[in-house]
Write a protein that holds these residues in place. Structure first.
Motif, mmCIF file in Angstrom:
data_model
loop_
_atom_site.group_PDB
_atom_site.id
_atom_site.type_symbol
_atom_site.label_atom_id
_atom_site.label_comp_id
_atom_site.label_asym_id
_atom_site.label_seq_id
_atom_site.Cartn_x
_atom_site.Cartn_y
_atom_site.Cartn_z
ATOM 1 N N CYS A 69 0.828 -1.202 0.000
ATOM 2 C CA CYS A 69 0.000 0.000 0.000
ATOM 3 C C CYS A 69 0.860 1.250 0.000
ATOM 4 O O CYS A 69 0.602 2.215 -0.728
ATOM 5 C CB CYS A 69 -0.933 -0.006 1.205
ATOM 6 N N SER A 70 1.918 1.253 0.794
ATOM 7 C CA SER A 70 2.781 2.421 0.910
ATOM 8 C C SER A 70 3.470 2.755 -0.405
ATOM 9 O O SER A 70 3.567 3.920 -0.791
ATOM 10 C CB SER A 70 3.827 2.178 2.009
ATOM 11 N N VAL A 71 3.944 1.718 -1.127
ATOM 12 C CA VAL A 71 4.615 1.951 -2.402
ATOM 13 C C VAL A 71 3.621 2.467 -3.445
ATOM 14 O O VAL A 71 3.968 3.319 -4.272
ATOM 15 C CB VAL A 71 5.320 0.671 -2.896
ATOM 16 N N LEU A 72 2.395 1.966 -3.419
ATOM 17 C CA LEU A 72 1.387 2.481 -4.335
ATOM 18 C C LEU A 72 1.112 3.964 -4.075
ATOM 19 O O LEU A 72 0.932 4.748 -5.006
ATOM 20 C CB LEU A 72 0.080 1.689 -4.209
ATOM 21 N N GLU A 73 1.102 4.342 -2.817
ATOM 22 C CA GLU A 73 0.817 5.738 -2.462
ATOM 23 C C GLU A 73 1.990 6.663 -2.766
ATOM 24 O O GLU A 73 1.807 7.766 -3.290
ATOM 25 C CB GLU A 73 0.466 5.831 -0.975
ATOM 26 N N LYS A 74 3.195 6.222 -2.403
ATOM 27 C CA LYS A 74 4.372 7.073 -2.549
ATOM 28 C C LYS A 74 5.535 6.257 -3.099
ATOM 29 O O LYS A 74 5.948 5.266 -2.488
ATOM 30 C CB LYS A 74 4.787 7.674 -1.204
ATOM 31 N N ASN A 75 6.059 6.680 -4.230
ATOM 32 C CA ASN A 75 7.246 6.040 -4.781
ATOM 33 C C ASN A 75 8.033 7.085 -5.553
ATOM 34 O O ASN A 75 7.608 8.240 -5.670
ATOM 35 C CB ASN A 75 6.869 4.837 -5.652
#
Length: 367
Positions: A69-75
């Motif tokens: 989820c975190s990578v989808l939100e911020k990368n």
């Protein structure tokens, strides 16, 4: 609770947990999943995919789910330090390519975790498309198959901008949207609009390069714990694992390039290039002699350009495999400039030049 999860149908389970309606979204159908399940929900003709982790078995499984989820939100392709003050339109400038080809789903419902920690979920935007695993390629010509590979390579190139390698690439994790445009890939990557999305990032891993540390995003989870676990276990789809991973672990070079090569070979010939009955068969691939006896002849039947590219993609030595950003340019040669891609020495010079034409002169574009 985990036993209940295994024994009941997904909809029954979601009913028991009071999750057939989330916010304004109503459950439509189950989409699949392993340790985490995905389901389609809808509200006023707006569709969303919710991904659930029910009763995580250990802390690694929980952190892995949070990482996705975190990578989808911020990368790296959509976020920089200070980006929280920018609008979505401004953040789009971090991604180099047509925005329609941004390679990841967009999170619509941020991570939700119950007080007991037994239920964790998030929701991302549903997009109409076709999974690569569902695409019927049985009637495709060689040219059509090479064009499809060019398209997937373009999508992988865009995914590479996120700063992560996927490390679990197979057709069930690749979504093809409609109406791509695939012109010749020269020096302007924005010309290629492949419209490919990559799903299931639970096994992704940060690319450790000399400059990536500048863009690494702090996350409220133990990212290193997930990466350590990645590097001491084998995926169920172990044929997508390069043989040198067992030697080099986290330092394996061009992991996803091997996975792409495996898919490319199977697409063209309907079979794997080697026997893959157990892990030992993969370890034997450190030597080209352990590929099937017809491996080279099959490659040669498509053409010398394809043969030389595939020999590099399926090299047991990660240093020899082309980087992801190179693959799209190499397949552009096969699709758009095959007549110029016939000399073995020249082909390998192009491969060593990251797919660029070593004799390119920008003056030629003027006259």
């Amino acid at each position: 609770m985990y036993e209940i999860f295994r024994m009941n149908s997904s909809e029954t389970l979601l009913q028991q947990l009071g999750l057939t309606t989330i916010n304004e979204y109503r459950f439509i159908k189950y989409l699949g999943g392993g340790s985490a399940l995905s389901a389609l929900y809808e509200s006023d003709n707006k569709k969303i995919v919710f991904k659930f982790l029910i009763a995580p078995r250990n802390i690694v499984e929980l952190e892995r789910f949070k990482l996705e989820c975190s990578v989808l939100e911020k990368n790296r392709a959509n976020w920089r330090n200070g980006a929280e003050t920018l609008t979505e339109e401004q953040r789009k400038t971090f991604f180099i390519g047509p925005y329609e080809s941004y390679p990841l789903p967009k999170v619509l419902v941020p991570l939700v975790e119950s007080d007991s920690g037994e239920i964790i979920y998030f929701g991302y935007e549903y997009e109409e498309g076709e999974l690569l695993s569902a695409l019927d390629t049985s009637t495709f010509s060689i040219e059509e198959k090479l064009l499809l590979l060019y398209r997937i390579a373009s999508g992988l190139n865009y995914f590479n901008q996120t700063g992560y390698s996927h490390r679990d690439l197979h057709p069930s994790n690749i979504l093809l949207l409609s109406n791509p445009t695939m012109p010749k890939y020269d020096r302007d990557r924005a010309d290629v609009n492949s419209k490919v999305k990559f799903l299931d990032l639970g096994n992704c891993q940060w690319n450790e390069t000399e400059t990536d540390y500048i863009y690494k995003i702090g996350r409220e989870l133990d990212e290193d714990l997930v990466f350590q676990d990645n590097n001491k276990r084998l995926l169920a789809s172990f044929v997508s694992m390069p043989p040198d991973f067992l030697l080099h672990g986290k330092n394996t070079k061009n992991y996803d390039s091997w996975s792409f090569g495996i898919y490319a070979y199977k697409l063209l010939f309907g079979t794997l290039p080697f026997e893959a009955n157990e892990i030992a068969d993969i370890t034997l691939l450190r030597d080209f002699n352990n590929f099937n006896s017809d491996f080279r002849s099959k490659l040669q039947s498509v053409g010398v350009g394809f043969e030389q590219i595939m020999l590099r993609l399926l090299s047991p030595d990660g240093e020899r495999r082309p980087e992801i950003h190179s693959i799209v340019r190499l397949f552009s040669w096969l699709v758009h400039r095959i007549e110029d891609f016939q000399d073995v020495q020249f082909i390998n010079t192009v491969i060593d030049s990251s797919g660029f034409d070593p004799y390119y002169d920008p003056i030629d574009d003027i006259y």
